[in-house]
Design a protein around this motif. Structure first.
Motif, mmCIF file in Angstrom:
data_model
loop_
_atom_site.group_PDB
_atom_site.id
_atom_site.type_symbol
_atom_site.label_atom_id
_atom_site.label_comp_id
_atom_site.label_asym_id
_atom_site.label_seq_id
_atom_site.Cartn_x
_atom_site.Cartn_y
_atom_site.Cartn_z
ATOM 1 N N ALA A 47 -4.826 -11.851 4.057
ATOM 2 C CA ALA A 47 -6.077 -11.099 4.506
ATOM 3 C C ALA A 47 -7.147 -11.945 4.479
ATOM 4 O O ALA A 47 -8.133 -12.191 5.477
ATOM 5 C CB ALA A 47 -6.370 -9.954 3.797
ATOM 6 N N THR A 48 -7.113 -13.074 3.688
ATOM 7 C CA THR A 48 -8.216 -14.063 3.678
ATOM 8 C C THR A 48 -8.112 -14.829 5.050
ATOM 9 O O THR A 48 -9.346 -15.218 5.552
ATOM 10 C CB THR A 48 -8.198 -14.965 2.355
ATOM 11 O OG1 THR A 48 -8.234 -13.974 1.192
ATOM 12 C CG2 THR A 48 -9.141 -16.053 2.256
ATOM 13 N N ARG A 49 -6.876 -15.203 5.291
ATOM 14 C CA ARG A 49 -6.629 -16.099 6.417
ATOM 15 C C ARG A 49 -7.399 -15.469 7.861
ATOM 16 O O ARG A 49 -7.562 -16.472 8.721
ATOM 17 C CB ARG A 49 -5.201 -16.256 6.654
ATOM 18 C CG ARG A 49 -4.836 -17.733 6.358
ATOM 19 C CD ARG A 49 -3.739 -18.111 6.660
ATOM 20 N NE ARG A 49 -3.593 -19.490 7.490
ATOM 21 C CZ ARG A 49 -2.718 -19.945 7.766
ATOM 22 N NH1 ARG A 49 -1.433 -19.655 7.626
ATOM 23 N NH2 ARG A 49 -2.721 -21.153 8.451
ATOM 24 N N ALA A 50 -7.238 -14.066 7.746
ATOM 25 C CA ALA A 50 -7.551 -13.581 8.667
ATOM 26 C C ALA A 50 -9.223 -13.257 8.966
ATOM 27 O O ALA A 50 -9.617 -12.865 9.970
ATOM 28 C CB ALA A 50 -7.112 -12.134 8.857
ATOM 29 N N ILE A 51 -9.795 -13.820 8.092
ATOM 30 C CA ILE A 51 -11.311 -13.628 8.242
ATOM 31 C C ILE A 51 -11.719 -14.893 9.207
ATOM 32 O O ILE A 51 -11.424 -16.027 9.195
ATOM 33 C CB ILE A 51 -11.959 -14.142 6.878
ATOM 34 C CG1 ILE A 51 -11.688 -13.055 5.794
ATOM 35 C CG2 ILE A 51 -13.602 -13.946 7.147
ATOM 36 C CD1 ILE A 51 -11.996 -13.457 4.646
ATOM 37 N N PRO A 52 -12.383 -14.189 10.431
ATOM 38 C CA PRO A 52 -12.755 -15.212 11.311
ATOM 39 C C PRO A 52 -13.890 -16.278 10.959
ATOM 40 O O PRO A 52 -14.684 -16.293 10.188
ATOM 41 C CB PRO A 52 -13.232 -14.433 12.697
ATOM 42 C CG PRO A 52 -13.080 -13.036 12.151
ATOM 43 C CD PRO A 52 -12.810 -13.143 10.634
ATOM 44 N N TYR A 53 -13.843 -17.403 11.799
ATOM 45 C CA TYR A 53 -14.618 -18.553 11.569
ATOM 46 C C TYR A 53 -16.068 -18.118 11.622
ATOM 47 O O TYR A 53 -16.571 -17.174 12.571
ATOM 48 C CB TYR A 53 -14.361 -19.740 12.752
ATOM 49 C CG TYR A 53 -15.077 -20.857 12.618
ATOM 50 C CD1 TYR A 53 -14.782 -21.982 12.164
ATOM 51 C CD2 TYR A 53 -16.661 -20.854 13.040
ATOM 52 C CE1 TYR A 53 -15.660 -23.290 12.258
ATOM 53 C CE2 TYR A 53 -17.397 -22.028 13.102
ATOM 54 C CZ TYR A 53 -16.974 -22.985 12.325
ATOM 55 O OH TYR A 53 -17.615 -24.122 12.446
#
Length: 152
Positions: free
Chosen positions: A81-87
């Protein structure tokens, strides 16, 4: 990168330290930020090129990079889920808990989120610096520079 394995490191002027990648069978197993690299670290790797470009201001979500997560299932869910947080965006621990399918009102579940972030094997690729009130596995000065880079 499919069959590559080894330790790769390059100095970052922006971070004032090295970025070091551990890669096994083409999958990232670790990202660290040592003051000096491992003695056997190689300086050239395509992913290091991308990381350096990112640290020089080029947007990159590293979404296509395979990270090997050998962590407990609950931690895996949080880190995915953390990986999906956008730039350039940030979330709270509570929001991340909800996104990961956990109970944001539960102290135990919020602690699972914090534990997963603190033990993140690949900070930067799994951008724990985008969780505003959670720990980062990166050193505090690196976390702050990554947050600053993305305007957080």
């Amino acid at each position: 990168m499919e069959d590559e394995s080894g330790i790769f490191a390059r100095e970052s002027a922006y971070l004032e330290r090295y970025v070091q990648l551990g890669i096994a069978s083409g999958r990232v197993i670790s990202v660290s930020f040592p003051a000096a690299p491992e003695d056997d670290a190689e300086p050239d790797h395509p992913l290091l090129e991308r990381v350096v470009a990112y640290l020089e201001g080029e947007r990159d979500d590293f979404e296509d990079v395979t990270v090997a997560l050998t962590v407990p299932t609950a931690h895996r869910t949080v880190l995915e889920a953390t990986r999906a947080i956008p730039y350039g965006e940030q979330v709270s621990v509570e929001r991340l808990a909800r996104t990961a399918g956990l109970d944001a009102d539960s102290d135990d579940d919020r602690n699972v989120v914090r534990d997963a972030l603190a033990s993140n094997p690949a900070p930067l690729l799994i951008p724990d610096h985008r969780v505003r009130d959670g720990p980062s596995a990166a050193p505090p000065e690196v976390e702050q520079r990554l947050r600053s880079l993305e305007g957080l």
